[in-house]
Every structure is written in structure tokens, then in C-alpha cells.
Design an enzyme around this catalytic site. Structure first.
Site, PDB file in Angstrom:
ATOM      1  N   ASP A 160      40.436  51.406 -17.214  1.00  0.00           N
ATOM      2  CA  ASP A 160      39.021  51.132 -17.419  1.00  0.00           C
ATOM      3  C   ASP A 160      38.855  50.305 -18.681  1.00  0.00           C
ATOM      4  O   ASP A 160      39.760  50.265 -19.520  1.00  0.00           O
ATOM      5  CB  ASP A 160      38.262  52.452 -17.639  1.00  0.00           C
ATOM      6  CG  ASP A 160      37.652  52.953 -16.344  1.00  0.00           C
ATOM      7  OD1 ASP A 160      37.689  52.200 -15.368  1.00  0.00           O
ATOM      8  OD2 ASP A 160      37.153  54.080 -16.325  1.00  0.00           O
ATOM      9  N   ASP A 179      36.858  57.767 -15.793  1.00  0.00           N
ATOM     10  CA  ASP A 179      36.024  58.772 -16.445  1.00  0.00           C
ATOM     11  C   ASP A 179      34.872  59.259 -15.579  1.00  0.00           C
ATOM     12  O   ASP A 179      34.316  60.315 -15.807  1.00  0.00           O
ATOM     13  CB  ASP A 179      35.467  58.239 -17.781  1.00  0.00           C
ATOM     14  CG  ASP A 179      34.710  56.923 -17.603  1.00  0.00           C
ATOM     15  OD1 ASP A 179      34.496  56.505 -16.447  1.00  0.00           O
ATOM     16  OD2 ASP A 179      34.349  56.307 -18.619  1.00  0.00           O
ATOM     17  N   ASP A 182      35.447  57.391  -9.991  1.00  0.00           N
ATOM     18  CA  ASP A 182      36.871  57.094 -10.173  1.00  0.00           C
ATOM     19  C   ASP A 182      37.782  58.097  -9.474  1.00  0.00           C
ATOM     20  O   ASP A 182      38.994  57.881  -9.396  1.00  0.00           O
ATOM     21  CB  ASP A 182      37.220  57.081 -11.672  1.00  0.00           C
ATOM     22  CG  ASP A 182      36.579  55.919 -12.407  1.00  0.00           C
ATOM     23  OD1 ASP A 182      36.582  54.813 -11.853  1.00  0.00           O
ATOM     24  OD2 ASP A 182      36.059  56.134 -13.513  1.00  0.00           O
TER      25      ASP A 182
END
Length: 963
Positions: free
Chosen positions: A400, A701, A705
Site C-alpha cells: 500500500d 489495512d 484488502d
């Protein structure tokens, strides 16, 4: 109890309760005296039954959610008062929010389990028979020496194994507790604050949003678009819509969409989940893939050992029978003959013991347990043991951007309002009055304060505190700096409809009912997406003008300009809906007026660039997968060192349009994927694993995801910003949300893999030598130089002490200088085989030479000469292992002493081995079949062991590819 059975139990209990309540005529609820005396008007059982049975009638009988709140002496707006005595009294009446955990098994249980080992049972039988025959033939205590020696060795092995397993179980328990540390937002004393999930009590007002786990049973107070995933409880995949008509929330379920305030009604063992999990505890882990693989290796070697043991016993027994036959005593057997046959059996059994590398799975366990503890100190919480070893093979990390590569502390640094671009030097005093008129400022503040999942509250000290995601916090801080009053502006209009932020739509929206019964929609989200829904904009005078091509180009250039400076951009827009909006309608997404564009800065974390460079050196490809604008993603990726000149940057929508053949060519070069959806991330991970055989680590997070985290070989969830759903789908939780920690995890993973390889190399060397020495000697001379007790002692050096010494080698930077093993790498490499066979050859030749020429070399004769030679052989063999343990610290490098003084466990193990060996040789002769050695003999045996180190160094000069 399996999860499937639990789900069935939930449904059955629910149906039973509803049936019972259907046939029971209630004459009215009577409050128990104890509850009344504590100041409450409803007991825990009554509260629990309302939510557990989803009983709307009973809820209404108690006055609905308001009535329940009154009976619990709480306020739906201000929450509980936290006077200590009141909270304690509440916990006494309603319980605490903890499940009953199964007790840790006592040490003696592990002792009992260690005693179940088949070879130890056979040895115990041999010891028992040896004691009886020995005492009968030679009396006490002389006749008991052999038997007691074997018993002492068995007990030593058992207690060391049990201690190791017991300590490991305690560590798993501690890690299990760490995994369950969850913070939750509540309102208490009129202030919104974070508390531990364990501190929740009935009457608490809890705030839930997407990705949160429902921490207890409770009732819906207020909220928007709340969908709850109850699959963990009921097995039903369809989410349940929770609202004022159906307000029941169950512990352990997940918030799939929306947000709400919840009144806690039952906690801990009184929740529906708690009642069913009364005896269920998560506990340890299954065997890891490497443990399974090594168990297979151990079984094969064990079968080879069994084969050699049978042949050894047969050869020795045949020699005895032949001797008896030649002496004409074949039919006359004495106690000495029986004792000798028993000794042959013990030798055969010990060949099995020394051949079976029981320490292989134990080494994995010790290494993983040690690494897990150390990784906790490095801010990484391992949820699944297998992730430790897999991370060492990782070839790709899909990371990310926000919060992992960047700090996730966002501030608004540039805005474009009414076509004017303004750079904000300080967020404390923002003067935009010269750029925007008052009515535009008011609309902007209304958009910021109404269309948000965050909140501005007053803490106990009277200071304003902003709660919410970093993006929301940055916008709310910007609103405050414009002079806005959050509470006052929220009271001016009613929020009638909310569509929370959705990672697929990349926007969120609200509908407000303004004074005069007019409705207005506000929308914010990804700049290009929101701008595409706009047909007009506000000019510098506050007029609404059509968004023509020139104005659209200006806004697009502004977005690109912000993004090229690595700013995250958000567009704010509104639409007048008139007076005919129905709450059942979807919020429209067209015909909006653009209020402005904000640029939010999220600085790159310190050390990320160096960490990415380390990964590149280590052969690990780092890819950034983000929902941000492509220009922002490019700028951040270049700053981090992820994007190189030959790398490809692609947007999610374009990626998903590609054919399988195009993806095959494209994926290896993709370094940045911008504007990606959860499905894009999942697809990328899936193709990397299946099409390119990569070992993929993924960071995430959000709830969105979870599919990618689950699909990856190693899922890494963020501990601070991560939702409970993401953490539950992950293998490792990064407690500080830092990319550098991910690199540390990779380094630990490699260290684990290499440490286990070192131990396997060490143990297989001992196995091969002990097996060949005893087998060849038994077949050649009818005697074995290494007795049962001696081999048990060597077995313990190999299995436990060796594993402990080599498993605790800390990672070094050299580990990140080599290519990853990958998915197809062989565990026992050609380098290891070279070291194993080379060292085994030297040790076997040295011991065989001592056996055949020992008497001549040391000038031995007399009745004790054979015992002395065997003792010298045994001592030389043990010291060969001591120095081979040091040589095994490095499989390829000649310098094996680097960092040895920092590894106190290794030094302690070596010292312990030498001290015990000295005691065995000098003082335990009767038990261990040894005799005290002279100083010269000690030096000779130590020298033979030491000579193995330069030989090990010479072996490393031979390139493995030529072997």
C-alpha cells in the site's frame, strides 16, 4: 468443537429460544433485588435474551433502546459515568468482556507426552529388563549400572523436551493475548475516547465503522447504511441490514458497510458467541509446511535407521549363536548370555534413536518460537507460524502507499477554490476571505463537516479532538482553520441519507435537509471521478457557472499539478435536490457543482527509500498498489525508489481490461498500480503467484484488502490503521505500520530458513557418522564403540541443544545480499550435501582409525584397554560435534566466528555440552560405560574434534556446482 458445529449450535439455540418464548405467557418482568440494589432495572440474563433471540416484542416491552438505556443507567448521548465504584458494581452485576480461556497445560502433561515417544518406550523396556537381569546376576549396585544409565538418559531427554514444549506453549499463550488486544471507540462522561475491548461494560455507547469487529452483543442506536457480516457466527454469507426496526448486533460479527452507535447489552461469556465458545480457545498453530516436509525426511531416515538396526542386531546375535555353537553350548544359555542379547537389542534400539532425526521438527519449532518473540520486539506480531518461514522465500512485496510507505499524518497544503489555487503555509490561520466569498466558504464548511466519517469532540481537558481516518482528520482540521464550528454547523441541518466511502466507487456522499424543507447532496472522493460527475463550478464571485471545456481543463491541470507534487487530491462537490428527495432513493451522482479541490500531503516515512533499496539488493521486487491518482502514485514511487526507468505504471481500470496474454507480458514490469480496486489487487497477486510462481507478500489495512491478504503467501496487515477484518485475514500484523518493519520481517524469515538449514546440516552429519560407525563396527568386530547411554547423550546434543544453539542465530545484513529461495528452491541444497558428506567422511575416518589403532597410538594394554579406546572414541566423537556446531554457523563462508560472542545461547550450549561431557567421562564411568582419561588423551580427543574445523573450511573452497 468445529466452527461448523458452532454455527449449527447458534441456529439451534436461536430457534429453541424463539419457540420457548412463543409458548410462554409472560406476566411481567421482575427485577432481581441484587440488580435493584446496584441501581439498575434489568438483569444480565434478561438483557442477553433480548439480543440473543432477536426478540422485538420483549425489547418494546422494556421501552425500546431508550428504555433499556434508562434501565442500565446510561445516556445514549453522553454514555456512562466512569466513577470507579460504579464501573466495578456494573462489572459485578453484568460481567467482564473476556471469554473463559482454557488453562495452560501443566509441565507434567508435557512430560507425559514426551514419554510417549516409541523409541524411548522401547529403551525403557530394555532398561527394565537390564535392571532385573543385571541385579539378579551381579547384585546391587553393580548390576544396575547399565539399566540406571539408560533410565537417567531417558529422563534427561524427556525433561529437556518437555521444558522446551512447555516454554513454547507459554509463549503461544502470550502471543495469543497480544493478538486479541483491540481498542474500541466509546462515549463516556460525554467524551468520545478509545478504550480496550476488555473494559467494555453493558451501558457503554460504542462507535462502529466499516471493518470493525462488533465487540459485544448490543442494540443499534443510530447510524447509516449498516450492513453486518454474521458469517463467522451463522455461516450465512449474505450481510444483514441493521436499523432501528431490527437493532440486534452480535459479538464477533463484522461491520461490512456503514457506521453506527451501539448500546452494549451483554459482554464476555454472556454474549451468544461467548456461551458457545466457553471451552474453545484459539491456541497454538498447525504444523508449518517446513515442519511437514522435515517430518517426511525424518520418517525416511528413521526407516533407514530401522533397517540398519535390524541388520546390526541380526549380525551381533548371529555372532553369539555361532560362538555358542562352536563351543557346543548352543542349548545351554546363562544369564550373561541373556544380558548380552539384551545389550544387542539396546544397541539396535539406540541405532534407531540416533538415526531418527527427531530434532528436525523441534528445530523448526524452536527457531520459529525464538523468531516470533524477537519479531515482537521489532514491531511485527506473527499470527501464523508458517508465515515466518514463508517470508524468507518472498520474491515480491505488493505494498500500500498510504500509511505504509507514507506517514499517514495528512495535512491540507494546497487548495483550488473558485479556480484560485492557494498554498497553505500554516493550518492554524488560513485566510481565504480574499479568494472566496462568504456563501462559498459556508458551502465548503458544510461539505467538510457534514460529509465526513470523522468527528470533532471535546476531551476531558476541554480541548477539541479530531477523530477519524487521517484523510478525514486533515479535512476537518482544514475546516477548523477556516473558522468553522463543527457542532453548530451540524445542528443547522439534518443528515437524512449517508453513503459511506466505498473503495470501489471511491467516493462518499450525504443528503442534508436544510431549513425550509430543501434537500442538498454533498459528495467527495477521488478527484477525477467527482469532477466527471460535475456540470458546473463556483467562480471567484460565488456564481454557479457551467463547467465548460476550458474550466474542466483548468481543474484537470490543477489535479495533475497537485499530484505531481505527491499530494493526494480530493474533490468536493454539491447538488441542490429541491424538496422531493426520498430516503429510500440512492444519492444521485450527476449534475454536481464543483466546490473545489484540496491537495493533502502525506510525507514519505523516513527509511523507506533505504528499505526499498535493500529489497532490490535482496532480489525482492517492491510494487506499489494504491487507490490514489496516477501522478501522485508516480511521484511517491519515485521518491521511495520503487519506480525505475524501465518500470510500468498502470491504472486499475486499464489493467482489468487487459487480456490474459497481455497481462502475462505486462505484470513482470508493473511497478505501480494506481486507482486500483480491491479486485485489481487480488488479480495482480493471483497472477503473480500462479503465472509467475512468485512468493508474494501483500500489505493492507482496509476491509477491502482482505481478499488480497488472504490470496497472498504472506498477508501483512497494519496494526494501527488496519481494520479488524484486515488483521484477521493477515499472517503478520505490522504494529507500527512501517514499511521498514516489513523488510525486517523478510530478514527474519530468511534468518529462520537459514538457521534451520544450518541445524539440518549439523544433525544429518551426526546421524550419518553415528549410524555408519556403530553399524560397521558391529558387523566388523561384534562390538560397538558407542553404547546406548552415550548415543542418548549425543542424541540430546543433536536434538535439543544443537537446535537451541543454531536456531537462535540472529539475522545479519548479509542475508539481504542474496537472492530469495523462491517457491521452487531445494531445502537441502548441494552446499549442505557437500558439507555433510565431507565432514562425515572425516569424522568416520578419525573414529575408525581410533578404533583400529587406538591401543597402539596411546600405548594401551591390559583388561581396561578396550574400555579406554571406546571412551577416547566417544569423547572424540562428541568434540567433533562441538566444533562442527561452530562450523555449521556458516554454510558457505570460512569465517565462522563473526558475531559468535553476541550469541549467548550458542556459547551457553557449547559450555554446557563440554562441562557435561567432562562429568560423564571423569565421574559417571559406571553409568556411561566410560573410564577417566589422562590429560594427554583429553588433548588428543579435543584436537581430533578441532581438526574438523579447518577441514570444514577447506570443503567450502570446493564450488558446489562441481559436486
Amino acid at each position: 468443537m468445529s466452527l461448523h458445529k458452532l454455527r449449527i449450535a447458534v441456529l439451534v439455540s436461536k430457534a429453541a429460544l424463539q419457540f420457548i418464548q412463543g409458548i410462554t405467557i409472560r406476566s411481567g418482568y421482575v427485577v432481581p433485588e441484587e440488580v435493584k440494589a446496584a441501581g439498575f432495572q434489568i438483569c444480565a440474563n434478561e438483557l442477553g435474551s433480548i439480543v440473543e433471540s432477536h426478540d422485538v416484542k420483549k425489547l418494546k416491552m422494556h421501552g425500546g433502546v431508550d428504555g433499556i438505556a434508562n434501565k442500565l443507567s446510561t445516556s445514549l448521548s453522553n454514555g456512562l459515568t466512569t466513577a470507579n465504584e460504579r464501573l466495578k458494581r456494573r462489572q459485578e452485576i453484568y460481567g467482564i468482556n473476556k471469554f473463559t480461556e482454557s488453562m495452560v497445560q501443566s509441565f507434567w502433561v508435557f512430560v507425559w507426552e514426551a514419554l510417549q515417544d516409541t523409541t524411548l518406550i522401547i529403551l525403557a523396556v530394555c532398561a527394565f529388563v537390564s535392571l532385573i537381569v543385571g541385579i539378579t546376576m551381579e547384585g546391587w549396585p553393580k548390576g544396575a549400572h547399565d539399566g540406571l544409565g539408560i533410565v537417567a538418559s531417558i529422563l534427561l531427554v524427556v525433561f529437556v523436551t518437555a521444558t522446551s514444549d512447555y516454554r513454547q506453549s507459554l509463549q503461544f499463550k502470550d502471543l495469543d493475548k497480544e493478538k486479541k488486544k483491540i481498542s474500541i471507540q466509546v462515549t463516556r462522561d460525554g467524551f468520545r475516547q478509545k478504550i480496550s475491548i476488555y473494559d467494555l461494560v453493558p451501558g457503554d455507547i460504542v462507535h462502529l465503522s466499516i471493518g470493525d469487529q462488533v465487540p459485544s452483543d448490543g442494540l443499534f442506536i443510530s447510524g447509516y447504511s449498516l450492513l453486518i457480516n454474521e458469517s463467522s457466527l451463522t455461516g450465512e454469507s449474505e450481510p444483514v441490514c441493521i436499523n432501528a426496526e431490527y437493532p440486534f448486533l452480535l459479538s464477533g460479527t463484522k461491520v461490512q458497510d456503514g457506521s453506527c452507535k451501539m448500546l452494549v447489552t451483554a459482554v464476555g461469556m454472556r454474549t451468544q458467541w461467548g456461551k458457545l465458545l466457553a471451552t474453545l480457545s484459539e491456541g497454538g498453530d498447525d504444523e508449518t509446511p517446513l515442519q511437514v516436509k522435515l517430518n517426511g525426511v525424518a520418517n525416511i531416515i528413521g526407516q533407514i535407521g530401522l533397517f540398519f538396526a535390524i541388520i546390526t542386531f541380526a549380525v551381533l546375535a548371529q555372532r553369539l549363536v555361532s560362538r555358542k555353537y562352536s563351543e557346543g553350548l548352543l542349548l545351554r544359555w546363562s544369564g550373561d548370555d541373556a544380558l548380552q542379547m539384551l545389550e544387542f537389542l539396546a544397541i539396535a534400539v539406540t541405532i534407531i534413536v540416533v538415526a531418527v532425526p527427531e530434532g528436525l521438527p523441534l528445530a523448526v519449532t524452536l527457531t520459529l518460537a525464538f523468531a516470533m518473540k524477537k519479531m515482537m520486539n521489532d514491531k511485527a506480531l506473527v499470527r501464523h507460524l508458517a508465515a515466518c518461514e514463508t517470508m524468507g522465500s518472498a520474491t515480491t512485496i505488493c505494498s500500500d502507499k498510504t500509511g505504509t510507505l507514507t506517514t499517514n499524518r495528512m495535512t491540507v497544503v494546497k487548495v483550488c477554490i473558485c479556480k484560485n489555487v492557494v498554498e497553505l503555509i500554516s493550518d492554524k490561520d488560513v485566510n481565504l476571505s480574499s479568494y472566496i466569498p462568504d456563501d462559498v466558504r459556508k458551502t465548503l464548511l458544510q461539505s467538510i463537516f457534514s460529509n465526513t466519517a470523522g468527528e470533532i469532540v471535546t476531551d476531558q481537558g476541554g480541548k477539541l479532538e479530531i477523530l477519524g481516518t487521517p484523510t478525514e482528520t486533515a479535512l476537518l482540521q482544514f475546516g477548523l482553520s477556516l473558522g468553522g464550528d463543527f457542532q453548530m454547523l451540524r445542528q443547522e441541518s439534518d443528515i437524512v441519507k449517508v453513503e459511506p466511502f466505498n473503495s470501489t466507487k471511491k467516493r462518499m456522499g450525504v443528503v442534508l435537509q436544510l431549513p425550509g424543507a430543501c434537500y442538498r447532496a454533498h459528495c467527495k472522493g477521488a478527484s477525477e471521478i467527482i469532477l466527471a460527475a460535475c456540470t458546473s463550478y463556483l467562480d471567484s464571485a460565488g456564481n454557479v457557472l457551467p463547467l465548460d471545456e476550458a474550466a474542466m481543463d483548468h481543474h484537470k491541470r490543477t489535479i495533475d499539478s497537485f499530484a505531481s507534487e505527491a499530494l493526494r487530491t480530493l474533490c468536493l462537490a454539491y447538488k441542490e435536490l429541491g424538496g422531493d428527495f426520498s430516503t429510500k432513493e440512492q444519492i444521485p451522482f450527476e449534475g454536481y457543482t464543483c466546490i473545489g479541490i484540496v491537495g493533502i500531503k502525506d510525507p514519505v516515512r523516513p527509511g523507506v527509500k533505504e528499505s526499498v533499496a535493500t529489497c532490490r539488493t535482496a532480489g525482492i521486487t517492491v510494487r506499489m498498489v494504491t487507490g490514489d491518482n496516477i501522478n501522485t502514485a508516480k511521484a511517491i514511487a519515485r521518491e521511495c525508489g520503487i519506480l525505475t526507468d524501465d518500470g510500468i505504471v498502470i491504472e486499475g481500470p486499464k489493467f482489468r481490461e487487459k487480456s490474459l496474454e497481455e497481462m502475462n507480458k505486462l505484470i513482470p514490469k508493473i511497478q505501480v498500480m494506481a486507482r486500483s480496486s480491491p479486485l485489481d489487487k487480488h488479480t495482480l497477486v493471483k497472477h503473480l503467484r500462479n503465472m509467475f510462481n512468485e512468493v508474494v507478500a501483500v500489505t493492507g489495512d482496509g476491509t477491502n484488502d482482505a481478499p488480497a491478504l488472504h490470496e497472498a503467501d504472506i498477508g501483512l496487515a497494519m496494526g494501527i490503521s488496519g481494520t479488524e477484518v484486515a488483521k484477521e485475514s493477515a499472517d503478520v500484523i505490522i504494529l507500527d505500520d512501517n514499511f521498514s518493519t516489513i523488510v525486517t520481517v523478510a530478514k527474519w524469515g530468511r534468518s529462520i530458513y537459514v538457521n534451520i538449514q544450518k541445524f539440518v546440516q549439523f544433525q544429518l552429519t551426526v546421524n550419518v557418522v553415528a549410524l555408519i560407525v556403530n553399524f560397521s563396527s558391529a558387523c566388523w568386530s561384534g562390538n560397538v564403540p558407542l553404547t546406548a547411554v552415550q548415543l542418548l547423550w549425543v542424541n540430546m546434543i543433536m536434538d535439543t541443544l544443537g537446535a537451541l544453539a543454531l536456531a537462535t542465530e540472529p539475522p545479519n545484513d548479509d542475508l539481504m545480499q542474496r537472492a530469495p529461495v523462491g517457491r521452487s528452491g531445494r531445502f537441502i541444497s548441494s552446499t549442505m550435501w557437500r558439507n555433510i558428506f565431507g565432514q562425515s567422511m572425516y569424522q568416520f575416518m578419525a573414529i575408525w582409525y581410533l578404533q583400529t589403532q587406538g591401543k597402539t597410538i596411546f600405548g594401551l594394554d591390559g583388561s581396561t584397554s578396550d574400555l579406554t579406546v571406546n571412551t577416547i572414541t566417544f569423547n572424540s566423537f562428541v568434540f567433533c560435534q562441538v566444533f562442527n556446531e561452530i562450523s555449521s554457523r556458516e554454510m558457505e563462508k570460512i569465517n565462522v566466528f563473526k558475531g559468535i560472542l553476541q550469541n549467548y545461547v550458542l556459547l551457553g550450549v557449547l559450555m554446557t555440552t563440554v562441562v557435561f561431557q567432562f562429568i560423564i567421562i571423569q565421574f559417571l564411568g559406571d553409568f556411561a560405560n566410560t573410564t577417566p582419561l589422562t590429560l594427554k588423551q583429553w588433548f588428543a580427543t579435543i584436537f581430533i574434534g578441532l581438526l574438523g574445523m579447518p577441514i570444514a573450511a577447506l570443503l567450502k573452497l570446493f564450488p558446489t556446482r562441481s559436486i
